[in-house]
Design a protein around this motif. Structure first.
Motif, mmCIF file in Angstrom:
data_model
loop_
_atom_site.group_PDB
_atom_site.id
_atom_site.type_symbol
_atom_site.label_atom_id
_atom_site.label_comp_id
_atom_site.label_asym_id
_atom_site.label_seq_id
_atom_site.Cartn_x
_atom_site.Cartn_y
_atom_site.Cartn_z
ATOM 1 N N VAL A 286 0.910 -1.160 0.007
ATOM 2 C CA VAL A 286 0.104 -0.158 0.024
ATOM 3 C C VAL A 286 1.039 1.042 -0.068
ATOM 4 O O VAL A 286 0.560 2.098 -0.615
ATOM 5 N N GLY A 287 2.006 1.344 0.878
ATOM 6 C CA GLY A 287 2.773 2.320 0.741
ATOM 7 C C GLY A 287 3.377 2.433 -0.331
ATOM 8 O O GLY A 287 3.884 3.658 -0.997
ATOM 9 N N ARG A 288 3.705 1.620 -1.445
ATOM 10 C CA ARG A 288 4.457 1.916 -2.439
ATOM 11 C C ARG A 288 3.475 2.151 -3.584
ATOM 12 O O ARG A 288 4.010 3.148 -4.838
ATOM 13 N N LEU A 289 2.192 1.798 -3.356
ATOM 14 C CA LEU A 289 1.301 2.889 -4.215
ATOM 15 C C LEU A 289 1.271 4.538 -3.977
ATOM 16 O O LEU A 289 0.761 5.304 -5.007
ATOM 17 N N HIS A 290 1.935 4.946 -3.210
ATOM 18 C CA HIS A 290 2.178 6.222 -2.848
ATOM 19 C C HIS A 290 3.010 6.861 -3.930
ATOM 20 O O HIS A 290 2.947 8.176 -4.484
ATOM 21 N N PHE A 291 3.877 5.901 -4.607
ATOM 22 C CA PHE A 291 4.836 6.256 -5.583
ATOM 23 C C PHE A 291 4.515 5.729 -6.938
ATOM 24 O O PHE A 291 5.410 5.610 -7.982
ATOM 25 N N ARG A 292 3.220 5.487 -6.936
ATOM 26 C CA ARG A 292 2.633 4.881 -8.451
ATOM 27 C C ARG A 292 1.378 5.992 -8.977
ATOM 28 O O ARG A 292 0.830 6.603 -7.826
ATOM 29 N N THR A 293 1.538 5.962 -10.115
ATOM 30 C CA THR A 293 0.461 7.086 -10.648
ATOM 31 C C THR A 293 -0.292 6.090 -11.777
ATOM 32 O O THR A 293 0.234 5.176 -12.524
ATOM 33 N N SER A 294 -1.489 6.675 -12.109
ATOM 34 C CA SER A 294 -2.412 6.140 -12.878
ATOM 35 C C SER A 294 -3.223 7.323 -13.525
ATOM 36 O O SER A 294 -3.776 8.009 -13.181
ATOM 37 N N TYR A 295 -2.721 7.467 -14.853
ATOM 38 C CA TYR A 295 -3.146 8.507 -15.802
ATOM 39 C C TYR A 295 -2.886 9.973 -14.967
ATOM 40 O O TYR A 295 -3.737 10.886 -14.900
ATOM 41 N N GLY A 296 -1.656 9.920 -14.475
ATOM 42 C CA GLY A 296 -1.353 11.251 -13.585
ATOM 43 C C GLY A 296 -1.731 11.298 -12.236
ATOM 44 O O GLY A 296 -1.267 12.122 -11.287
ATOM 45 N N GLN A 297 -2.870 10.336 -11.941
ATOM 46 C CA GLN A 297 -3.417 10.401 -10.551
ATOM 47 C C GLN A 297 -2.591 9.499 -9.577
ATOM 48 O O GLN A 297 -2.423 8.373 -9.843
ATOM 49 N N ASN A 298 -2.177 10.328 -8.115
ATOM 50 C CA ASN A 298 -1.597 9.128 -7.349
ATOM 51 C C ASN A 298 -2.446 7.876 -7.083
ATOM 52 O O ASN A 298 -3.704 8.222 -6.458
#
Length: 505
Positions: free
Chosen positions: A308-320
């Protein structure tokens, strides 16, 4: 004379002793005989007493047996009387049943006769009706049904249309109320992520140290972090460029450590980059813990919270992605409550719906499939998996909460400014570039830099020689031309570097 005297005395002494012994023996025998007679007399008296007592007991037992026999005879007589009475009752009941059975049979025979007569009359009536109308019974029935359908078809259609219209309007009204309530209660701004980070410098002269002699420091930094450092575009700042926010953050932390340390050289760069990556891994755990606590979720495994913490450093269509997941969790919880569903289940399904995006760059498969496998691996409730698996409609909706999660996904993505379609396409192209390069044997690292205009590839020197490096660059370039669409051209840069290290002791 002197000789005979002792002899006579001895004889007399013997005779006297014998007489005395005999006397005492006779006396002893008399005493014994008297005792024996006395014992015999006592035994006779005792025997008489025992006989009398035995006779008394025998008489008492005989009386008891006679009384018991008398009581038992009375009991048997009572049982016999009851059995006789019950037998009479059963005989009477059997007689009544036989009479009732005869009556039923007679009535059944009468009903059969009446039914046969009615059937005969009905057949005669049908023949008469067929003769008059010129139609059979089946044809007449069909005509009547057709007439009834024609009369009521229009009314039925109008009624169904009215019901359908009212239900649709009511459903739309209810859905609008639920969505409006959830969005009003969760008012939060959405900002799209960008692909660069700005690292401020306290002194412009630090840029020279960061570049190093003949650019060796900046090359070492770019190789270790996989990002591009743009030195000259901003005063007193360095721009860190990469489509991967996780790499950008690791590079920013490493550069900060190097600047604080002051010793900027290739060996130190590798050390600080590793430290930054370790610290970033701990930070992702803390970010995941904090997000779950904010939502009131306290029982997730630490491995899931790390993802879940790694999702902070992932984007989807520019959205965090983490911001998107938290927003969805709040919206799903509120909508589920409005609809009377399991709000906790909807919240968890929304919070974990994109967990697969934390690893989808490393493992093959869609983020939905990867997320389902990950949740099941760490023992997350199957109901939560069912709530999140349908948010892209890849799987059927297994429970009502799955519809809520899908609706929340659409609402969160559709918020003004939340996403950028072109940015996502650009980032996907960069990821595909790196993925193609990593599929070739001997490739150790691959980084897409310069906004996708260059693909920098580091190979293992023991596996790839200089001649193979040239071939590898051509093969990767040909495959990129075949599989990807992109503007302009892409430079494929294969780097084979041998480092010799020895220690002087």
């Amino acid at each position: 004379m002197n000789v005979l005297a002792p002899l006579v005395a001895a004889v007399l002494g013997i005779a006297a002793g014998y007489s005395a012994r005999r006397f005492f023996a006779a006396k002893r025998a008399g005493e014994i005989e008297a005792k024996a007679q006395k014992a015999v007399a006592e035994a006779e008296v005792k025997a008489k007493e025992i006989i009398v007592e035995a006779k008394d007991k025998a008489a008492s037992l005989l009386v008891d047996l006679k009384n018991e026999e008398k009581d038992r005879r009375k009991e048997f007589e009572g049982v016999e009387a009851r059995l006789s009475h019950k037998e009479e009752s059963l005989d009477k009941r059997a007689e009544e049943l036989a009479q009732g059975e005869n009556k039923v049979r007679a009535r059944e025979d009468k009903l059969k006769e009446e039914e046969a007569a009615a059937e005969k009359k009905r057949a005669e009536a049908e023949k008469q009706m067929e003769k008059i109308s010129g139609l059979t019974v089946a044809e007449a029935r069909e005509k009547i049904m057709e007439h009834a359908k024609e009369d009521r078809a229009q009314d039925l259609a109008q009624t169904l249309q009215k019901i359908d219209r009212e239900n649709h309007e009511e459903a739309e009204k209810k859905a609008a109320e639920v969505v409006a309530t959830a969005l009003q209660r969760y008012a939060r701004a959405s900002v799209a992520e960008i692909t660069t980070s700005l690292f401020p410098l306290r002194d412009e002269e630090l840029k020279g140290k960061i570049i190093g002699r003949e650019g060796r420091n900046i090359r070492a930094l770019e190789r270790a972090t996989g990002v591009e450092f743009i030195i000259d575009e901003a005063p007193e700042a360095i721009i860190i460029s990469s489509f991967d926010p996780y790499r950008r953050e690791a590079a920013r932390m490493a550069l900060d450590k190097l600047v604080r340390d002051g010793r900027i050289q290739p060996a130190k760069i590798e050390e600080k980059v590793e430290e930054a990556k370790e610290e970033l891994a701990k930070r992702t755990q803390e970010i995941g813990d904090q997000a779950a606590q904010d939502l009131g979720i306290f029982d997730l495994p630490k491995e899931i919270l790390q993802m879940v913490g790694r999702l902070h450093f992932r984007t989807s269509y520019g959205q965090n992605v983490l911001t998107h997941s938290v927003e969805m969790a709040y919206l799903s919880e509120m909508m589920a409550r409005e609809l009377g569903l399991n709000s906790e289940l909807a919240k968890r399904g929304a919070f974990l719906h994109d967990i697969g995006k934390a690893i989808d760059h490393e493992v093959e498969g869609t983020h939905v499939d990867l997320g389902m496998k990950l949740l099941r691996k760490y023992g997350i409730d199957e109901k939560v998996v069912e709530a999140m698996q349908s948010h892209h409609e890849d799987y059927p909706y297994a429970r009502p909460e799955a519809y809520v999660v899908t609706a929340a996904d659409v609402l969160s993505a559709a918020r003004p400014g939340a996403r950028r379609g072109t940015l996502e396409t650009y980032i996907k192209r960069l990821g595909d570039l790196e993925k193609i390069a990593m599929e070739f044997p001997g490739v150790k690292q691959a980084y897409a830099i310069s906004a996708g205009r260059e693909l920098r590839i580091f190979v293992t020197p023991e596996k790839v020689d200089d001649f193979r490096a040239l071939e590898l660059a051509r093969e990767i370039a040909n495959r990129i031309q075949t599989e990807l669409k992109y503007p302009g051209e892409i430079k494929v840069n294969v780097i084979r570097e041998i480092r010799a290290v020895e220690y002087a002791r």
